[in-house]
Structures are given as C-alpha cells and as structure tokens.
Design an enzyme around this catalytic site. Structure first.
Site, PDB file in Angstrom:
ATOM      1  N   SER B  54       6.923  24.769   0.896  1.00  0.00           N
ATOM      2  CA  SER B  54       6.186  25.850   0.222  1.00  0.00           C
ATOM      3  C   SER B  54       6.700  26.177  -1.174  1.00  0.00           C
ATOM      4  CB  SER B  54       6.228  27.127   1.068  1.00  0.00           C
ATOM      5  OG  SER B  54       5.429  26.987   2.210  1.00  0.00           O
ATOM      6  N   LYS B  57       4.416  25.452  -3.952  1.00  0.00           N
ATOM      7  CA  LYS B  57       3.287  26.337  -4.296  1.00  0.00           C
ATOM      8  C   LYS B  57       3.478  26.981  -5.668  1.00  0.00           C
ATOM      9  CE  LYS B  57       2.326  27.392   0.557  1.00  0.00           C
ATOM     10  NZ  LYS B  57       2.560  28.334   1.676  1.00  0.00           N
ATOM     11  N   TYR B 182      -1.752  17.406  -1.035  1.00  0.00           N
ATOM     12  CA  TYR B 182      -0.991  18.598  -0.654  1.00  0.00           C
ATOM     13  C   TYR B 182       0.268  18.244   0.135  1.00  0.00           C
ATOM     14  CZ  TYR B 182      -0.026  23.289   1.142  1.00  0.00           C
ATOM     15  OH  TYR B 182       0.573  24.491   1.444  1.00  0.00           O
ATOM     16  N   TYR B 234       7.104  34.633   2.241  1.00  0.00           N
ATOM     17  CA  TYR B 234       6.180  34.810   3.364  1.00  0.00           C
ATOM     18  C   TYR B 234       5.981  36.313   3.620  1.00  0.00           C
ATOM     19  CZ  TYR B 234       7.397  29.893   3.969  1.00  0.00           C
ATOM     20  OH  TYR B 234       7.612  28.564   3.760  1.00  0.00           O
ATOM     21  N   VAL B 252       9.897  25.862   4.342  1.00  0.00           N
ATOM     22  CA  VAL B 252      10.378  25.695   5.723  1.00  0.00           C
ATOM     23  C   VAL B 252      11.427  24.599   5.876  1.00  0.00           C
ATOM     24  CG1 VAL B 252       8.396  26.620   6.962  1.00  0.00           C
ATOM     25  CG2 VAL B 252       8.431  24.199   6.303  1.00  0.00           C
TER      26      VAL B 252
END
Lengths: 298, 298, 298, 298
Positions: B54, B57, B182, B234, B252
């Site tokens: 993540s 992102k 992705y 998160y 993660v």
C-alpha cells in the site's frame, strides 16, 4: 479580504431547523484574527453574536480530557475520522463494540459531554462557560436560552443517538438531562473576536492570551487540534486539510474557529452554509488566507 | 532504539494471504533515517528487501497528479477519510455518485492507478519504477515478479472493487490489465534506506536528495502528505495522527514511509502487523521517535 | 382483461441497459393461463418472444437442487428475504459468513448457477434448456445469442458480485465462464404460453402438463414456490404477497411466471417496468386476477 | 409429540435482558391446538402463563388496520421483509424516506402502536386487551405489570428507534408515552390455549371461535397472516416458510402463535431460544407438525 468572498454567500443557505438560526442574515461575513498582540484584526460582521453549535465539541473535548485524562475519554469515543455525515447512526450499529468513531460527530460529542464533571447541569455548564471565558478572555460570554430551548425541543436525532449509546453502555444516566446540557453547550454565544482568541489559546498550545499560565495543557491542546484537522469540518475535513491545512472547527451557525500553529487564532462568522454544513464564505476566506500567508501545516 | 520495540513483534502477525509475504520473519525490525546528508542513519534489518504494497498508493497518487492535475484525479476519487477498512466496498454502493472516498483505500488506489499515463502496462510500470528510482536515488529498484504473480492470482476482492467501479463509470478498460499493473506496483521492492530517501523527497517538498531539481512539484508533495496524515495508516490513521503526528504510509509487507516536515525521511520495516494491518513495532518506533524529537506536525 | 391494465404501461419504462431490451414495445401486454387442459387461455401479445432474465433464477434453483440436494445448495446461499435491491453488494460484506441471503437476488443466483452440473458451459446450458423445454412442453426453446452477448459485455456489476463471493469462498472457478453461463441462462427466450406451462408445472408440484411423470420433485417445487412468495418480485415481494398472494417471479424483460396452487400456471409479458423492475401492467393484471378468482394462498 | 423435541431445549437460551424473562424454565415446552371444537388438544406446559412480546405485533397491526385502514397504516410502515435483525436501525437511516420496512420489526411495530386509537394509554390498552380477550375467548387476560415495568426501564434501543422515527416524521407525540403503551402491550400474558385460539381466529379469517360474528375482517386477517409468513419469525422467516410453511409469529418469551389456513390455531410455549430469538423446541415442533399433517401453505 471579505469583499473577495462575499459573493459566495449567495450559493449557501442558512440553517433552518430552528427559528433562531434561520433568522440569521445569509449575507453576513465577519472575521477576526488574533496573534497575541493587544488588538484583533477584524473586518465585516465581526461583532455579531452567534452560537457555538458544533464548535463547542472542541471545547468540551478539551475539558473532558482535563477532567478525566485520555484513557477514560477514549474508552467512550474513538479517534478515527468517518466518511459518514456528522449525525449518522449507522456505524454505532455496525461497529463492535458500539462506540462513536470520534468526538467531532454528534454521537461522539454527546458521549464526551456526558463526561464533564459537575454535580448538576448548572455546575457543569458554569464550568464550561467559565472555561470558554478564560480561553477568550471575555467574561461576558453566556448561552442563548432561546436557542438552547429550541434545540432541546427538536433534538430527537440526538436523543436517538444517545439512547442507542445508552443501550450499549457508552453513556449512562438520564438522556434528557444530557440533552439539556448538550443543547446549552451548543447555544453558548460568541462573536468573531471571542473565537479568534479561543483559536489563539489552542494555537499557543493552551496558553492564555494575556496571562502567564496555561489554560489547556500542551498535550491536550495538541490532541484537540489533531481532531480539528482530521474531523473538524464534518465530512469535508479531508478536502479542507488539502485546500487549507489549518486546524479548524465549524458549526451550523456559520462560525469557524481556526488555530494556526505558531500562534494565530482565527474567528469567522458566515451563516450561509454549503451542503455539508460549513460556512461557505468562511471556507473560502480560510483558503485565501492560507494560500496568501502559507498557513497550512502540511 | 530498535531494542525498545522489538518485544512488540510478538503481538503481531505476518500477512499470510500470499506465500511470499508469509515467509517474512516476524521478528525483523529495521529503520533508516535520512536528513539529506550523505549517509542514512540505520539500525536493525534496514538492508532487507520488502515490497511496497500500500505504500505504492502514495507514489501512484503523486505520479497521477503530475500526469493529469488535480481536477482529473479528483473527478475519480474523493478526499475524505473513511472509518471503514481499506478494502471495503460498502461505501461505493451507498455513496452517490459511486466514487472511492480517498486514494489510500484500495478502491481509490485502483482508480488512481488506472490514470497513470503510458501506452502499455510495461510503459506505465517503467515510468513508475523510474519515478521511485529517482525519489530514492537507487537505480536498482525493480519489482518482485513472484509476489506480483501471487497477488494477481489472489486479487479477487480488488477485482470486485474494480468491476463495481467500472459499472459506475469511475474506471474503464480491461480490469485484468489494471490488476496486472496494480499488483506489480504493489510488488516494487525496496529496503529501509530507499524508503527513507523517498520520505525525504516528500518531506523536502519533492526535492531530490542529491540533485538540484524537484522531482515532485511542491503542491503535489504537500497534497500527498496531507492524505498520509488523514488516511495513511488504514483505519488507525486518526489515532496515529494523535500519537505520532508524522505524515506516513504503511503497507501489509510491514513497511512504513514517514515524511517529517522540515526534511527528514524515515523508512521502517517490521512485518509483524497489528490487527489493522500496520507494522506493530514500526508504529511504536515512530511513536517513540516523534515524542523524543518532537516530530509531530500538530 | 388486458384492456383494464393497458393504461398502466404509460407509467412504466422499458429496461434500457442493453439495446436488445430497450427495443421492446412499452405498450405490449400479453397473458396466457394454463390449467392442464389442452389449450391455454391467452390474450394480447401472448405470442411475442422475450428473454427470461431473472425468471431463470427459479429454474436454475430447481435444477441445482435436483443436482445436489438442499444441503449443498444452502451451504452456498441463504433462505432469507432481504430489504435491499436485487443487485446490492452491501450484505455480502456486512454478513458473516459472506453468503448471499437468497437465490432470487443476483448474488444468490450466481452462486446457484455455479452449481449446475456439466463438464462445460455447453453441457450445462443444454441441460438447463432441456429442463425448460420439458417444463414448458416446447421443444423449440433456445436462448437469444444477441441478448446474451450484450449482457455479458455489460455484466460488470455481476462480475463484481462474483469476484466478491470468490474471495470469500462462496464460489470458485473462472468468473467469466460463470458469467457466460449466467448471461445465456438469462437470455433463454419464451412467450407467455411457455411461461404459463412452466408455472403450471410448478403449481402441479412438478408434474409435467401432458405426461405422467414428475419433472420437478414435489419437495423441490414446493421449496421453489416458497422463494417465489418471499423473494420473487425483487424488493416489492412483501407488497405483492399482500396484494396478490400468488407464487410468482418476474424478470426485467417484463415477464412474470405465476404458479397458483391447485394447478394453474400464468405467463405474463409487459415490458414497461415499475421502479422496482417489475412489469407494471403485469403486476396489476395479477392483482385483478387474484382478487376476482380468489387465488391468494393467504 | 413434545417428547420428540424436548431435547432441543438444551441448545437454546432463555432471554435474559430483563429478570422476569430470565426466570423462565428453559426445559419448558407446551403446545395447544384448536380447530374450533369445544376443547383444545394440549400437551406439556400448556397452562403456564407467558408474555406476548413480539407476538403482540400481529395483534396491534390488526387493530391499527381496523382503526385506520390500509392507507393510513402503510403510510407509516412498509410491507417488505428485511434481512436485518428485528431491532436494527440502519435501514431507517439508509432508506429514503425513513420508514420502517415492515410491522414485524421493532421500528415498524412501534410505528403501528402509535396509531392505536384511544384518548389515553389506559384506553388504548383496554381496547387492545379487550381485543385479545375476544380473539382468545378468555376474559381474564391482562398484562404483567412487573414485566412491563422492567421492559420500560430497559427499552433504550426502542427509544432510540422511536426518536429516530420522530425526527423523520414517521411518529409523533411523547415517546415515553408510546414506550409505556408498547411495553405493556408486550407484557400481555397468555398461555398456549389462549394463543391457539388467537391463531384459530386468524386462521378462520377472523371469525370468533364460539360466536357468529367476525372479530377481524377477512381482508385484515389475510393481510396479517401474509406478514406472519414473510416476516413473522425474525430473520429466520425465509427458512421457516420453507421448513414449516405455516403463518406464525414468535416472541422472545418463547411463545409462537400459528394460524393454519382452513382453521387450525396453534399456541406454543418454549422459552429456550435459538440465536435468532425463536423458541428452539417450538420451531422443531412446528416443523414436525407441518410435515406430518401437511400443513404448509406452499
């Protein structure tokens, strides 16, 4: 400055769920800025009185933290922003345990208000008003009884939230007593200068504008400002952080308090609201101010 | 420093949805800190490679903003934090129009990735990896094919999110092509020092550590860091803002990138995760660092 | 009879998400009624062909139950009505374990279709079409390739539902293969008389109209009709049970099959739909029929 | 008969949210069946008194429909089953307009109770109790004051639902007055024979067991029984329709009323509940009865 944003008021709407709010003049825009010097800079309708409404959530959070410390307060309310409207009940049901996500949504603010120390609502309210007077340096501040009464009578959604939390052990005691206190806290009346000084107290890490002691402990002022950034402008907080980047809290009366790190307090009044419940001209005013003077914390 | 947080790893769990992640050693903790001087401060398992997951992102958001500007990007994804888990689909259905709330949740990141310019996935990926190499000053960075392949094969929830958004016009084109890109973006491999330098680039408002030009425009770096504060960890972002107050993004794999305003980049690796998916020792490490060196932006 | 409800078609709208459906004439209304005697009573556009769409859910449920028995089928799909729209995904996320609430919503129907026995989609489809031919006594029934193709291309929401269920272990295998079967099943073409005979087969507890053996076992026919009552008319099923009380299932093509206990089958066609996706004239027609002939099971 | 299901009580749990309910003996199972002849068939603990709880929802619905007709009642409450628990609030928020989905969930039952005619709660309750006495032919029926008082004191979730509906204009007036009536209605005490006769009255389309006139008009009895099928057993109604197929309504006291078309009333008592709140032995008893005597309406 106000000239540049006055036009935006036409696209907004005054809150109309109680008569007292609906009587506000949608064209009003006022601002006061306080940096610790003797006088505020102010412009527009900076002298008009308006009620704190959701801005009070910031102040009761500070007071509850001073009364009980973090552990107790955050056993009753979370720290996370939510993508839902400020008055939503859905997450109280879907989240386990049932606990409001943060102190800036109505459910969370009700849980926080239930923690304010005092043997009666009179005593609690006196403590809160005294706290607001100290933060603003204005000993005349009080609450508007007519507004409080109207809000109490129409507070059925807040009653629903409260009883839901009572069922799940988040709050206890008589709900109408809590609502009586909550609607009075929302009805505390200030003007832009009062708000600017409250914002200054927070920005200064809790130090009093004209005194030598700290009204809000450093850590609590910091914590409160963090919530103002992550959840202060209802579910427009994320966009506000990007566009403006100033810790701020708004209310449906059209007020906004801003606390610029380094010691600038901002108080704004502009009762014409956008669709998310924030002062439409006030938001624009803060955006212009932030861009011009590089006030964003990011 | 690492000594103080090592014990926390026992309370965490390594991500296990793909074999490549589950093979990580839960006891690992590494950190690198870069302030623009020649060498990083580093300690523990700072040399081990791990995938961005993540954390990517943040980088695709920056690149998409550089490719298209704010108007295009924010027509596809919102700016608001959400109280829901990062992989939730519920709000795509309940919100009208259907649009992911922010670019840090999976749905939003997928929408952002679909915007990266390039005539093929190869070209898009090359552009992204080149961007990461520039930000980190490490020309050897590439992606882990085995991880990418595993994730592609198990990406059914991301496929579900993507098809839902395709149905509602948020994204278009072939979903498996998007998923291919992705999952490769998530599989870009770095170590703590790379992350520290990426964090430094963001902290420095986008300036390159050892060069004279800016890789990320000032405004975009600021915007990205704002999302790191409001939604970077998160649905523990709110608490992290209070406890730590450093713009940061976790993955993660156990990585965390931090960007301390004023010019400090932090890279952390600690694959034992807490229940919300953040590195359990990494979170603690940042809390200690922030408290000791007063790094909070609030 | 049709004269009395023709006017309602003006308040409805033909489904327009694929060209083939949008070409239907909104003024069409047709009905056929079959009680086991040689000929159907029929009126209006009873000869026009239309696709089964959601009506097929009833038939795949029956076939899946015949293929596997209740235990297998209901390990994949629940038995409870839902207040949500037929294509909603929210409950798949909020319910634990993730399992569609019933076989009449899209998620549930997809799970059921994934159970139909056959070594290939061709074989599965041939089995299903053969089943429909037997139930209707019309050996010419087949599926409309153009409609199937259009629906396959626009089935992104069903793909989203399917991948979500695959992630949670409700279904397995290649989703596009499932979607290929599902969209072909929805594209099976019938006219009102076919539907009336299918309804008769269900009403007769599964016995074939002109044969001596039972196509659907008694218990399965009963079970299917129960779902038709509790969930057959999308989220208007509750009101339909009250106003009409006939086990029935509708499709967005404007078809409705009814199975009146005691042995009457009803087939209706009326492509102008109400806002919940049911044939607006068809609903009215069934209400009139039920009231006049006391057909409600309640 | 009872012998066969007695063992199931071990897997259930007596409701314990108020002391009065928690004192019930979990091993109790009783049944009465009435077909219009002079005496009931009865077995087990058929003589024990228990409170109606949610079974009262059926009776207030009938009375409200007799008081106001369908148009008024269904302007306040919907007709659709819901997949949510009986006390859920989420759909009141997500559905527009805010209106409970059906009269068998708590929100809907509260809205219905608010419609019962009478100038005071005393008068309303007297009317309702008189109605129950007529339906059961037992003039001694009254309500349990201790249970009513306990429930009133712990009714915070129902208060939450009520205030939410008041906010949205579904109900009006004093909520505690409504709760006072509602908790008393739930506390009406019956035994299995009373329930069997009430069920018979509904099954007979409203005709009084030993009188010549109809207590509930035909259309209203039919409508009420339809709700019993689609929503009578909480969110196990769908499965119950399949497994049993008898119009029935349960309460958390462990009571179940059944109304078999053609004129059989069933009253069951078994306070050990399954996880959805239905009498665990009672459900099994009805399944056995339905299978043996072919009582399913499907």
């Amino acid at each position: 400055m106000i000239k540049k944003v006055k036009g935006y008021t036409k696209n907004g709407k005054v809150a109309d769920y109680i008569p007292a709010l609906s009587k506000a003049d949608p064209n009003d825009v006022g601002i006061a800025i306080f940096d610790g010097n003797k006088t505020c800079f102010s412009e527009g309708e900076h002298h008009k009185l308006f009620t704190l409404q959701s801005i009070s959530k910031v102040l009761t959070l500070a007071l509850a933290l001073m009364d009980h410390g973090e552990d107790v307060v955050f056993s009753k309310v979370g720290m996370e922003p939510t993508g839902d409207p400020f008055n939503s009940i859905a997450k109280l049901e879907s989240h386990i345990p049932s606990k409001p996500l943060n102190p800036m949504i109505n459910a969370g603010a009700l849980a926080v208000s239930s923690l304010i120390k005092g043997s009666s609502n009179e005593e609690k309210l006196e403590r809160l008003i005294q706290f607001v007077r100290e933060l603003s340096g204005n000993s005349l501040i009080t609450y508007n009884q007519e507004v409080a009464k109207s809000e109490f009578e129409t507070a059925d959604l807040n009653r629903s939230l409260s009883y839901f939390m009572k069922q799940h052990g988040v709050i206890s005691g008589d709900i109408d007593v809590l609502l009586d206190f909550y609607t009075k806290q929302c009805a505390i009346e200030v003007n832009c200068e009062d708000l600017a000084k409250i914002g200054y107290s927070l920005a200064q890490q809790g130090e009093h504008p004209q005194k030598s002691y700290s009204i809000i402990p450093f850590e609590i002022a910091r914590l409160v400002k963090t919530f103002m950034v992550t959840c202060g402008m209802y579910n427009a907080s994320g966009e506000f952080a990007i566009r403006v980047g100033i810790p701020a809290k708004s209310g449906v009366s059209g007020g906004i308090v801003g606390a610029v790190p380094g010691g600038i307090g901002i108080g704004i009044y502009g009762p014409a609201l956008d669709e998310k419940g924030n002062s439409i001209a006030g938001m624009k005013l803060l955006e212009l101010l932030s861009a011009k003077h590089h006030l964003s914390i990011f």
